[in-house]
Write an enzyme that holds these catalytic residues in place. Structure first.
Site, mmCIF file in Angstrom:
data_model
loop_
_atom_site.group_PDB
_atom_site.id
_atom_site.type_symbol
_atom_site.label_atom_id
_atom_site.label_comp_id
_atom_site.label_asym_id
_atom_site.label_seq_id
_atom_site.Cartn_x
_atom_site.Cartn_y
_atom_site.Cartn_z
ATOM 1 C CB THR A 44 -0.906 0.057 1.248
ATOM 2 O OG1 THR A 44 -0.097 0.305 2.413
ATOM 3 C CG2 THR A 44 -1.680 -1.239 1.442
ATOM 4 C CB ILE A 108 1.181 0.122 6.638
ATOM 5 C CG1 ILE A 108 0.464 1.458 6.904
ATOM 6 C CG2 ILE A 108 1.971 -0.342 7.870
ATOM 7 C CD1 ILE A 108 -0.637 1.354 7.947
ATOM 8 C CB ILE A 139 7.265 -0.412 8.998
ATOM 9 C CG1 ILE A 139 6.560 -1.180 10.125
ATOM 10 C CG2 ILE A 139 7.079 1.093 9.138
ATOM 11 C CD1 ILE A 139 5.045 -1.074 10.116
ATOM 12 C CE LYS A 140 5.722 0.988 0.403
ATOM 13 N NZ LYS A 140 4.723 1.142 -0.706
ATOM 14 C CB ILE A 141 11.462 3.497 5.914
ATOM 15 C CG1 ILE A 141 10.854 3.084 7.266
ATOM 16 C CG2 ILE A 141 12.393 4.691 6.073
ATOM 17 C CD1 ILE A 141 11.883 2.660 8.305
#
Length: 372
Positions: A44, A108, A139-141
């Site tokens: 996402t 996300i 976790i998207k960084i």
């Protein structure tokens, strides 16, 4: 499961869906994609959530409850988005268990407005991991300069990370370095490296969009002959960099401690130019130990007429470098292109996030309880 998608999977490409909405979850559509089209993960981003929540389909009850509680719009957006990701994680959990954490993942993203703030990104990543509370969440960084040390620190806490918005080969090497540094810190703390996973999202189609625009501005026949080649060449050279890093002593030492490879993930794989085959960024980027996250239209196109002919990456490095060199000779600055794309990527996601906040705030106001 279709033959094309099965062949793609058999070649070592994990097929992920680049989309999520509550309707997709509650209707059973997501489950059908897992069962019938070999989808094994979901990504996402702020734009996806902005479109999903703005449609309003399936969010009415939660919005009404949030309005009754008089929560802030920031809290409302995080409650809504993490609920979707948590539910999707539960649907994909069997895949996660069956693959030892390799697939069955749902990503996300941290608030994109924090992309240039290392400390805030780390804090947000920890908060998101806590809110979703599922082992198969990524976790998207973003791979900004400030994002690199954040990646290291978040990995060092044992949180699995999807690094996003990678456009350049130099930045990709920095991302792989940040991942390894995080694993080394985690190992020093005594954490189990087998439980930490990561993918590196290397963006594809936007490279062609930006470079083709510049080639059109040049207007020469030679420039026109270079169109539609840069994105695939860039991604193939990224895979070469991945092979070089994973073959080096530093990585081999980590692998011996149980570390998982940070797989290259091909993102932005929907073709923007109708002159190009709609499966271009799938069929030309087939290589083992990769992920291809596709918009549904690209997934269905691959399902319908994708021609998977085996590995189309290894063995192309010399030609790929020659294609990038030809762009430089034509006067196209690679460094400028990738910096523009990174800046625009952060800006677009921040804009989508702001649009999401504005539309959610309006929905909360419309549902706000009347004052006594």
């Amino acid at each position: 499961m279709t033959d094309a998608l099965k062949r793609l999977s058999d070649e070592g490409v994990a097929i992920w869906l680049d989309d999520l909405s509550r309707k997709r979850i509650t209707s059973g559509d997501l489950g059908e994609l897992l069962d019938e089209q070999h989808v094994v993960g979901v990504t996402t981003n702020p734009t996806i959530f902005q479109k999903a929540i703005s449609s309003g389909d399936g969010y009415e009850d939660q919005l009404t409850d949030l309005a009754a509680r008089r929560v802030t719009v920031e809290e409302a957006v995080r409650m809504i988005t993490t609920a979707d990701v948590r539910d999707a994680c539960d649907i994909l959990r069997p895949l996660f268990d069956a693959t030892g954490g390799r697939d069955g993942r749902v990503s996300i993203e941290v608030d994109p407005r924090l992309a240039h703030n290392t400390k805030a990104t780390v804090a947000e990543a920890k908060q998101l991991a806590w809110l979703v509370d599922r082992p198969n969440a990524f976790i998207k960084i973003p791979a900004t300069k400030a994002g690199l040390p954040a990646i290291t620190e978040v990995i060092a806490t044992g949180i699995s990370v999807n690094v996003t918005l990678i456009f350049s080969l130099e930045r990709y090497r920095e991302v792989m370095d940040a991942y390894q540094a995080g694993l080394e810190k985690a190992d020093a703390k005594g954490l189990d490296l087998k439980a930490i996973h990561s993918v590196a999202s290397f963006f594809v189609s936007r490279v062609d969009t930006e470079i083709d625009k510049r080639l059109d501005e040049l207007g020469t026949d030679a420039a026109k002959g270079l169109k539609g080649k840069a994105a695939v060449a860039n991604a193939r050279l990224a895979y070469q960099a991945y092979e070089q890093v994973t073959g080096a002593d530093r990585w081999q030492k980590l692998a011996g401690r149980g570390a998982n490879t940070q797989r290259p993930l091909w993102a932005s794989t929907g073709v923007k130019d109708p002159a190009y085959p709609d499966t271009l960024y799938v069929t030309e980027l087939v290589a083992p130990n990769t992920v291809n996250t596709m918009p549904e239209a690209t997934l269905q196109a691959t399902d319908d007429h994708g021609e998977i002919t085996g590995d189309t990456v290894r063995g192309t490095y010399e030609q790929s470098q020659a294609e990038l060199d030809a762009l430089a000779e034509a006067g196209i600055s690679y460094d400028d292109v990738v910096q523009v794309l990174e800046d625009e990527g952060v800006e677009k996601f921040a804009s989508s996030w702001n649009d999401l906040l504005a539309s959610t705030e309006a929905e909360l106001a419309r549902r706000a309880p009347k004052e006594a």
